[in-house]
Design an enzyme around this catalytic site. Structure first.
Site, PDB file in Angstrom:
ATOM      1  N   LYS A 275      45.850  23.832 -38.857  1.00  0.00           N
ATOM      2  CA  LYS A 275      46.965  24.291 -39.689  1.00  0.00           C
ATOM      3  C   LYS A 275      47.605  25.707 -38.889  1.00  0.00           C
ATOM      4  O   LYS A 275      48.951  25.811 -38.569  1.00  0.00           O
ATOM      5  CB  LYS A 275      46.493  24.812 -40.945  1.00  0.00           C
ATOM      6  CG  LYS A 275      47.811  25.096 -42.065  1.00  0.00           C
ATOM      7  CD  LYS A 275      47.169  25.541 -43.348  1.00  0.00           C
ATOM      8  CE  LYS A 275      48.385  25.474 -44.405  1.00  0.00           C
ATOM      9  NZ  LYS A 275      49.269  26.588 -44.147  1.00  0.00           N
ATOM     10  N   GLU A 293      35.218  17.313 -33.555  1.00  0.00           N
ATOM     11  CA  GLU A 293      34.318  16.404 -33.935  1.00  0.00           C
ATOM     12  C   GLU A 293      33.473  17.403 -35.182  1.00  0.00           C
ATOM     13  O   GLU A 293      33.075  18.237 -34.999  1.00  0.00           O
ATOM     14  CB  GLU A 293      33.403  15.920 -33.141  1.00  0.00           C
ATOM     15  CG  GLU A 293      33.712  15.211 -31.823  1.00  0.00           C
ATOM     16  CD  GLU A 293      34.428  13.885 -32.359  1.00  0.00           C
ATOM     17  OE1 GLU A 293      34.141  13.563 -33.390  1.00  0.00           O
ATOM     18  OE2 GLU A 293      35.339  13.336 -31.538  1.00  0.00           O
ATOM     19  N   CYS A 327      25.265  16.308 -37.586  1.00  0.00           N
ATOM     20  CA  CYS A 327      26.295  15.740 -38.142  1.00  0.00           C
ATOM     21  C   CYS A 327      26.164  14.187 -38.576  1.00  0.00           C
ATOM     22  O   CYS A 327      26.769  13.769 -39.581  1.00  0.00           O
ATOM     23  CB  CYS A 327      27.505  15.909 -37.399  1.00  0.00           C
ATOM     24  SG  CYS A 327      27.091  15.429 -35.704  1.00  0.00           S
TER      25      CYS A 327
HETATM   26  P1  NAD Z   1      31.133  25.723 -38.309  1.00  0.00           P
HETATM   27  O1  NAD Z   1      32.321  25.172 -38.833  1.00  0.00           O
HETATM   28  O2  NAD Z   1      30.532  26.892 -39.330  1.00  0.00           O
HETATM   29  O3  NAD Z   1      31.154  26.773 -37.151  1.00  0.00           O
HETATM   30  C1  NAD Z   1      31.672  25.927 -35.862  1.00  0.00           C
HETATM   31  C2  NAD Z   1      31.961  27.126 -35.159  1.00  0.00           C
HETATM   32  O4  NAD Z   1      33.567  27.457 -35.416  1.00  0.00           O
HETATM   33  C3  NAD Z   1      31.475  28.462 -34.731  1.00  0.00           C
HETATM   34  O5  NAD Z   1      31.404  28.781 -33.640  1.00  0.00           O
HETATM   35  C4  NAD Z   1      32.279  29.256 -35.846  1.00  0.00           C
HETATM   36  O6  NAD Z   1      31.818  30.485 -35.527  1.00  0.00           O
HETATM   37  C5  NAD Z   1      33.581  28.933 -35.451  1.00  0.00           C
HETATM   38  N1  NAD Z   1      34.611  29.341 -36.598  1.00  0.00           N
HETATM   39  C6  NAD Z   1      34.285  29.529 -37.878  1.00  0.00           C
HETATM   40  N2  NAD Z   1      35.398  29.820 -38.468  1.00  0.00           N
HETATM   41  C7  NAD Z   1      36.430  29.929 -37.448  1.00  0.00           C
HETATM   42  C8  NAD Z   1      37.871  30.309 -37.605  1.00  0.00           C
HETATM   43  N3  NAD Z   1      38.661  30.396 -38.637  1.00  0.00           N
HETATM   44  N4  NAD Z   1      38.427  30.359 -36.130  1.00  0.00           N
HETATM   45  C9  NAD Z   1      37.816  30.183 -35.108  1.00  0.00           C
HETATM   46  N5  NAD Z   1      36.406  29.723 -35.212  1.00  0.00           N
HETATM   47  C10 NAD Z   1      35.714  29.606 -36.244  1.00  0.00           C
HETATM   48  O7  NAD Z   1      30.096  24.672 -38.115  1.00  0.00           O
HETATM   49  P2  NAD Z   1      28.247  25.016 -37.613  1.00  0.00           P
HETATM   50  O8  NAD Z   1      27.921  25.261 -39.123  1.00  0.00           O
HETATM   51  O9  NAD Z   1      28.171  25.924 -36.712  1.00  0.00           O
HETATM   52  O10 NAD Z   1      27.870  23.300 -37.274  1.00  0.00           O
HETATM   53  C11 NAD Z   1      27.739  22.324 -38.614  1.00  0.00           C
HETATM   54  C12 NAD Z   1      28.891  21.637 -38.701  1.00  0.00           C
HETATM   55  O11 NAD Z   1      29.317  20.942 -37.498  1.00  0.00           O
HETATM   56  C13 NAD Z   1      28.689  20.323 -39.556  1.00  0.00           C
HETATM   57  O12 NAD Z   1      29.794  20.339 -40.522  1.00  0.00           O
HETATM   58  C14 NAD Z   1      28.340  19.220 -38.762  1.00  0.00           C
HETATM   59  O13 NAD Z   1      28.684  17.907 -39.363  1.00  0.00           O
HETATM   60  C15 NAD Z   1      29.221  19.447 -37.570  1.00  0.00           C
HETATM   61  N6  NAD Z   1      28.964  18.806 -36.293  1.00  0.00           N
HETATM   62  C16 NAD Z   1      29.675  17.774 -36.166  1.00  0.00           C
HETATM   63  C17 NAD Z   1      29.382  17.106 -34.804  1.00  0.00           C
HETATM   64  C18 NAD Z   1      29.971  15.685 -34.560  1.00  0.00           C
HETATM   65  O14 NAD Z   1      30.086  15.333 -33.365  1.00  0.00           O
HETATM   66  N7  NAD Z   1      30.706  15.411 -35.444  1.00  0.00           N
HETATM   67  C19 NAD Z   1      28.319  17.608 -34.139  1.00  0.00           C
HETATM   68  C20 NAD Z   1      27.756  18.498 -34.560  1.00  0.00           C
HETATM   69  C21 NAD Z   1      27.995  19.218 -35.757  1.00  0.00           C
END
Ligand code: NAD
Length: 542
Positions: A275, A293, A327
């Site tokens: 967004k 992902e 995930c």
């Molecule tokens: P998260 O979304 O909480 O954090 C991911 C990253 O985004 C972190 O580095 C975090 O600091 C950053 N972040 C958070 N808010 C932000 C913002 N507003 N702006 C910029 N960066 C921001 O996820 P998590 O808890 O680290 O990981 C778990 C999630 O990841 C689960 O939902 C899981 O399903 C997903 N995941 C998906 C895959 C895939 O291949 N589909 C693989 C691994 C994990």
């Protein structure tokens, strides 16, 4: 250099077993002891600088949170600006570097992780992300090494793809340029390999990167960075910063040079980012590439013909390895009533053998969840289920006094749409829905429409008509579909990984299609015999 160089063929890294008495087990235990005995002071890496702000954040094992592994230096918006500047300063030299020199850096990094740093990166992942020896090995060693080796191979395959046969006097060429500007890599806590892949995949293709890892994964991320540097990665190509997510996004997504997002994490965060990118679209010099992902609500659908023991093994490994924090973790299972009679006693007997505890005790199959926030969120789902009168088949308790431990928990869904059948919990909680055998034809629609995600899913059946039917009917329900296998554990180069719908852009991590996203192609047409007259023959007089 004159030569069309061939690269060493990529082969999947062998997975060590860590059985009692094995040399690898001794090496890993030594690495764990060494890491535990140290307190690290972890800087950010911006350009050629190690940046220390003095604002410290403590790192601790999730399974032993009183112990201190070290501290990292937290940055702010000014460090995001510095990282962007450093990346842009490194860009001209990096994008001009011949591909084989770039390839050599990442192949060397793969070799360093395979040998010198194998136990150190596994120990870091075991200590700071609470993965057991095997889970650390398949992630932090093997998948990481595979990403690096296979991506180099894919890079070469991409560069080799050229326009077909030329017309006489004309030569057509395709050049795979890096994107203009910089790429922003944002990585999750749960896979050390993903943390390595998201910044290196664009960098390999000649891009410069600002990399922000999850704060609960900094301990292993900083080791990745040190190894990349040792492998020869020039200063500023990847800049590692520990800045709060929203503050970082605020700077990056308003920057005119922002050219791509390589994200793995939760669906909500990704949508917020998209967004913001949309809101700022007229600011950018180019339309940014957005690769994300995200979450999953991964299913196992069992047919009455399924083999009960194979189903139970898949449920336990699929749902509870790494505490369900994948995930791809199985989190909703559909079992026909006729099969449940055989599955239930075996499942209960097997569940009773699972040991929960610290990763450093190798007998534990299940370890701690990542932090207190995750513990509280998962515990709240279980508490709500208790309040809702949901039958708890096993588990159902947690204890965060010394580590964030939650018992592997199985809930019996009171309805097919109960919230733990629909929402991503990201913890060791599996929900089972028992369906009447006659309902089989209606199961596909139910499985397909129960959640907003479409990441992984599995069908268990011996009946080939059932397999064929499910494979077709569930074609949009999962980006990675498994037949008689658990829905986790995709291997780079074998099962390209990623999902669509709420699960992401399905740009398949560790695959050629992903690397293509970090290129901007230029077509070069060269004419050896240039026309000197604008007139075409049809213009001639009769
Ligand atoms: P998260 O979304 O909480 O954090 C991911 C990253 O985004 C972190 O580095 C975090 O600091 C950053 N972040 C958070 N808010 C932000 C913002 N507003 N702006 C910029 N960066 C921001 O996820 P998590 O808890 O680290 O990981 C778990 C999630 O990841 C689960 O939902 C899981 O399903 C997903 N995941 C998906 C895959 C895939 O291949 N589909 C693989 C691994 C994990």
């Amino acid at each position: 250099m004159n030569g069309f160089f061939t690269i060493p063929p990529a082969v999947n890294e062998p997975v060590y077993a860590y059985a009692p008495g094995s040399p690898e087990r001794a090496h890993l235990k030594a690495a764990l002891a060494e890491a535990r005995a140290m307190e690290l002071d972890v800087p950010m890496y911006i350009g050629g600088q190690e940046v220390r702000t003095g604002q410290l954040s403590r790192m601790a094992p999730p399974h032993d949170h009183a112990h201190t592994l070290g501290h990292f230096h937290v940055g702010d918006a000014s460090h995001v600006h510095q990282a962007i500047q450093a990346a842009m300063a490194a860009k001209p030299a990096w994008e001009a570097m011949p591909w084989e020199q770039r390839a050599a850096i990442f192949l060397k990094a793969a070799e360093l992780f395979s040998s010198k740093y194998r136990y150190a990166i596994n120990a870091a992942t075991m200590l700071a992300q609470s993965k057991n020896a095997f889970q650390a090995e398949i992630d932090a060693a093997c998948e990481l090494i595979d990403f690096l080796n296979f991506n180099v191979q894919f890079m070469v395959e991409i560069y080799s793809e050229q326009p077909p046969a030329q017309s006489k006097g004309i030569w057509n060429r395709l050049e795979y340029r890096p994107l203009e500007g910089f790429v922003f890599a944002v990585t999750p806590f749960n896979f050390t390999a993903i943390s390595a892949n998201l910044p290196t995949a664009p960098a390999m293709m000649g891009n410069v990167v600002v990399w922000k890892p999850s704060e609960t994964q900094v301990y292993s991320a900083q080791l990745l960075m040190r190894v990349f540097k040792e492998a020869g990665l020039p200063d500023g190509v990847i800049n590692l910063i520990y800045t709060p997510g929203p503050e970082t996004g605020d700077v990056v997504f308003r920057h005119p040079e922002f050219s791509g997002l390589h994200f793995t994490g939760s669906t909500g965060v990704f949508r917020t980012m998209w967004k913001l990118i949309g809101d700022n679209i007229s600011t950018y010099k180019s339309y940014p590439r957005i690769v994300g992902e995200t979450g999953g609500k991964d299913f196992i659908l069992a047919h009455p013909s399924a083999e009960p023991k194979a189903l139970v093994a898949a449920m336990i490994r699929g749902a509870f390895e790494f505490q369900g924090q994948k995930c791809s973790a199985a989190s909703r299972v559909y079992i026909p009533r006729s099969l449940w009679v055989q599955v239930k006693p075996h499942l209960l007997a097997e569940m009773a053998t699972l040991k929960v505890g610290p990763t450093e005790d190798f007998r534990n199959f299940v370890n701690a969840v990542i932090d207190e926030r995750a513990f509280n969120k998962i515990a709240a789902y279980i508490e709500q289920a208790k309040k809702d009168g949901v039958e708890i088949l096993c588990g159902g308790n947690g204890d965060k006094s010394s580590g964030y431990f939650i018992e592997p928990t199985i809930l019996m869904a009171p309805s097919a749409q109960y919230r733990t059948m629909c929402e991503e919990i990201f913890g060791p909680v599996l929900t089972i829905w028992i369906y009447e055998d006659a309902e089989w034809p209606n199961m596909f629609k139910l499985v397909d429409t129960t959640s907003e995600y479409a990441l992984t899913g599995a069908i268990f059946a011996q009946d080939r008509y059932a397999v064929a039917e499910a494979t077709w009917a569930l074609r949009n329900s999962a980006g990675n579909f498994y037949i008689n296998d658990k829905p986790t554990g995709a291997v780079v180069g074998q099962q390209p990984f990623g999902g669509a719908r709420g699960s992401g852009t399905n740009d398949k991590a560790g695959a050629k299609v992903n690397l293509l996203r970090w290129t901007s192609q230029r077509t070069i047409k060269e004419t050896f015999h240039s026309p000197i007259d604008y007139r075409y023959p049809f213009l001639g007089e009769e």
